[in-house]
Design a protein around this motif. Sequence first.
Motif, short mmCIF file in Angstrom:
data_model
loop_
_atom_site.label_atom_id
_atom_site.label_comp_id
_atom_site.label_asym_id
_atom_site.label_seq_id
_atom_site.Cartn_x
_atom_site.Cartn_y
_atom_site.Cartn_z
N ARG A 105 -10.57 15.64 -10.75
CA ARG A 105 -10.31 15.10 -12.09
C ARG A 105 -11.61 14.66 -12.77
NH1 ARG A 105 -9.82 14.75 -16.27
NH2 ARG A 105 -8.16 14.06 -17.67
N ALA B 92 -8.81 20.73 -4.39
CA ALA B 92 -7.61 19.91 -4.61
C ALA B 92 -6.35 20.70 -4.23
CB ALA B 92 -7.54 19.47 -6.07
N LEU C 210 0.84 -1.21 0.00
CA LEU C 210 0.00 0.00 0.00
C LEU C 210 0.87 1.25 0.00
CD1 LEU C 210 -2.76 -1.06 2.56
CD2 LEU C 210 -2.97 -0.86 0.07
N VAL D 254 -7.58 11.00 3.41
CA VAL D 254 -8.79 10.65 2.65
C VAL D 254 -9.32 11.89 1.95
CG1 VAL D 254 -11.16 9.82 2.84
CG2 VAL D 254 -9.35 8.68 4.12
N ALA E 292 -10.32 14.62 -2.91
CA ALA E 292 -10.33 15.91 -3.61
C ALA E 292 -9.71 15.76 -5.00
CB ALA E 292 -9.58 16.97 -2.79
N LEU E 293 -8.65 14.95 -5.09
CA LEU E 293 -7.99 14.74 -6.38
C LEU E 293 -8.92 13.99 -7.34
CD1 LEU E 293 -4.35 13.82 -5.26
CD2 LEU E 293 -5.27 16.05 -5.93
N ILE E 294 -9.59 12.96 -6.81
CA ILE E 294 -10.51 12.18 -7.64
C ILE E 294 -11.68 13.06 -8.11
CG2 ILE E 294 -12.16 10.27 -7.61
CD1 ILE E 294 -10.23 8.82 -5.67
N GLY F 241 -7.03 12.54 -1.06
CA GLY F 241 -7.28 11.56 -2.13
C GLY F 241 -8.61 11.81 -2.82
N GLU G 150 2.53 6.22 -7.21
CA GLU G 150 1.60 7.17 -7.83
C GLU G 150 2.05 8.61 -7.60
OE1 GLU G 150 -0.68 6.38 -9.89
OE2 GLU G 150 -0.56 4.23 -9.59
N ALA H 272 -5.13 10.36 -12.17
CA ALA H 272 -5.50 11.12 -10.97
C ALA H 272 -6.32 10.26 -10.02
CB ALA H 272 -6.28 12.37 -11.37
N VAL H 273 -7.21 9.44 -10.58
CA VAL H 273 -8.03 8.57 -9.75
C VAL H 273 -7.14 7.53 -9.05
CG1 VAL H 273 -9.88 6.84 -9.76
CG2 VAL H 273 -10.11 8.94 -11.12
N ALA H 274 -6.15 7.01 -9.78
CA ALA H 274 -5.24 6.02 -9.19
C ALA H 274 -4.46 6.65 -8.04
CB ALA H 274 -4.28 5.48 -10.25
N LEU H 275 -4.00 7.87 -8.23
CA LEU H 275 -3.26 8.55 -7.17
C LEU H 275 -4.15 8.77 -5.95
CD1 LEU H 275 -1.04 10.19 -5.80
CD2 LEU H 275 -1.61 12.13 -7.25
N GLY H 276 -5.32 9.36 -6.20
CA GLY H 276 -6.23 9.63 -5.08
C GLY H 276 -6.59 8.36 -4.33
N GLN H 277 -6.90 7.31 -5.07
CA GLN H 277 -7.30 6.06 -4.43
C GLN H 277 -6.13 5.42 -3.68
OE1 GLN H 277 -10.66 5.40 -4.63
NE2 GLN H 277 -10.07 4.12 -2.88
N ALA H 278 -4.92 5.54 -4.25
CA ALA H 278 -3.75 4.96 -3.58
C ALA H 278 -3.50 5.63 -2.23
CB ALA H 278 -2.51 5.08 -4.48
N LEU H 279 -3.72 6.95 -2.18
CA LEU H 279 -3.51 7.66 -0.91
C LEU H 279 -4.55 7.24 0.12
CD1 LEU H 279 -2.70 11.26 -2.22
CD2 LEU H 279 -1.12 9.45 -1.55
N ILE H 280 -5.80 7.11 -0.33
CA ILE H 280 -6.87 6.69 0.58
C ILE H 280 -6.62 5.26 1.08
CG2 ILE H 280 -9.34 6.13 0.71
CD1 ILE H 280 -9.82 8.44 -1.29
N ASP H 281 -6.29 4.37 0.13
CA ASP H 281 -6.06 2.97 0.50
C ASP H 281 -4.88 2.84 1.46
OD1 ASP H 281 -8.10 2.33 -1.16
OD2 ASP H 281 -6.84 1.59 -2.80
N MET H 282 -3.83 3.60 1.17
CA MET H 282 -2.65 3.53 2.03
C MET H 282 -3.00 3.95 3.45
SD MET H 282 0.77 5.90 1.99
CE MET H 282 -0.15 7.35 2.55
#
Lengths: 206, 206
Positions: free
Chosen positions: A54, B13, A9, A44, A49-51, A47, A16, B43-53
Amino acid sequence: MESEFQSSLLEGAVTELSRLPGIGRKTALRLALYMLRRDEREAVALGQALIDMRRGISYCRVCHNISEAEVCPICSDTRRDTSTVCVVENVKDVLNVERTGRFDGLYHVLGGVISPIDGIGPDSIEINSLVERVADNKISEVILALSPTMEGDTTNYYIYRKLMALGRSDLVITRLARGVAVGNDLEYTDELTLGRSIIDRRPFEN
Amino acid sequence: MESEFQSSLLEGAVTELSRLPGIGRKTALRLALYMLRRDEREAVALGQALIDMRRGISYCRVCHNISEAEVCPICSDTRRDTSTVCVVENVKDVLNVERTGRFDGLYHVLGGVISPIDGIGPDSIEINSLVERVADNKISEVILALSPTMEGDTTNYYIYRKLMALGRSDLVITRLARGVAVGNDLEYTDELTLGRSIIDRRPFEN
């Protein structure tokens, strides 16, 4: 150990983050570890906010500025002068010009400048849509506000010729004034700029 | 205009990004605009990676290193030497020591060093849990691997006294060697370090 970072993770977040310009893997790791130390809500919120950004932002159908709606707030603002269009290279320049508070017309965002070295020709950027826009609307002035670089000047000139070809005698095409930067010492002004500021000199007024 | 950035999504953001250390509003805007130009998936991958982490990583119950499980991969790795514990300031230092490939024992992450100026006392960091861990387990060596700064030395000494108070005659407490950095010119080595490298000199070996 599954990964360099002992956690897939963490590895994912670092990978990313390091795709962003100017952020290497070291900085990405520093940022990720910072987020791990902070409250969960903060990471959260970032993350999400970025999603949301975009997914929610696209481009204005008219001026190609970023917009949450089909037409951006500037283009749909009835208080603005719709007869003047300021041509800029990118979204950042719209923000820069808006911040001056000296312009109340509309914009046209090219999304780049002509740069053969980078494979960017006239058709790669929003020049045709600009010409159509000027042809189809009551636009009396087009301000070319590109950076005074080789590419900017080339693009200015290309647009100038395209617009002149419309044969609209009532259309005025202008460019930004060039001269000594406000607050700058003459000693540190380059000679091209200083020379241009003499050629473009204006009557003194208090 | 609703916001400085003409879009509350962009504004959101930028605001969240600029909470990160070393990232001001200008850099945050540059990063956000970069993401808008790139593919939505990025951007979605980055945002989701931060949330998941942030949601998936917590701290190891034993050593306080980051971990996706209750006990981290290092503490649960049966091939490691469980009799040696390396005390480090933070998660980053675990990664740094692991990268050397010279240590196969376990860690104890303090989460900081004693620093009265910053209001960090012995009870703010994981010292008591270290002492309990040493008291309750077959640990024969504790390596104090904190930075050789005033705060690091103070913390080293505090831990040393606490561990000695356990009265365990079989317990060895060591610290990292100090000396000239590998590859460094003597000319650029500070005198304290050079002096320490003379005091700590070792038999020459090929």
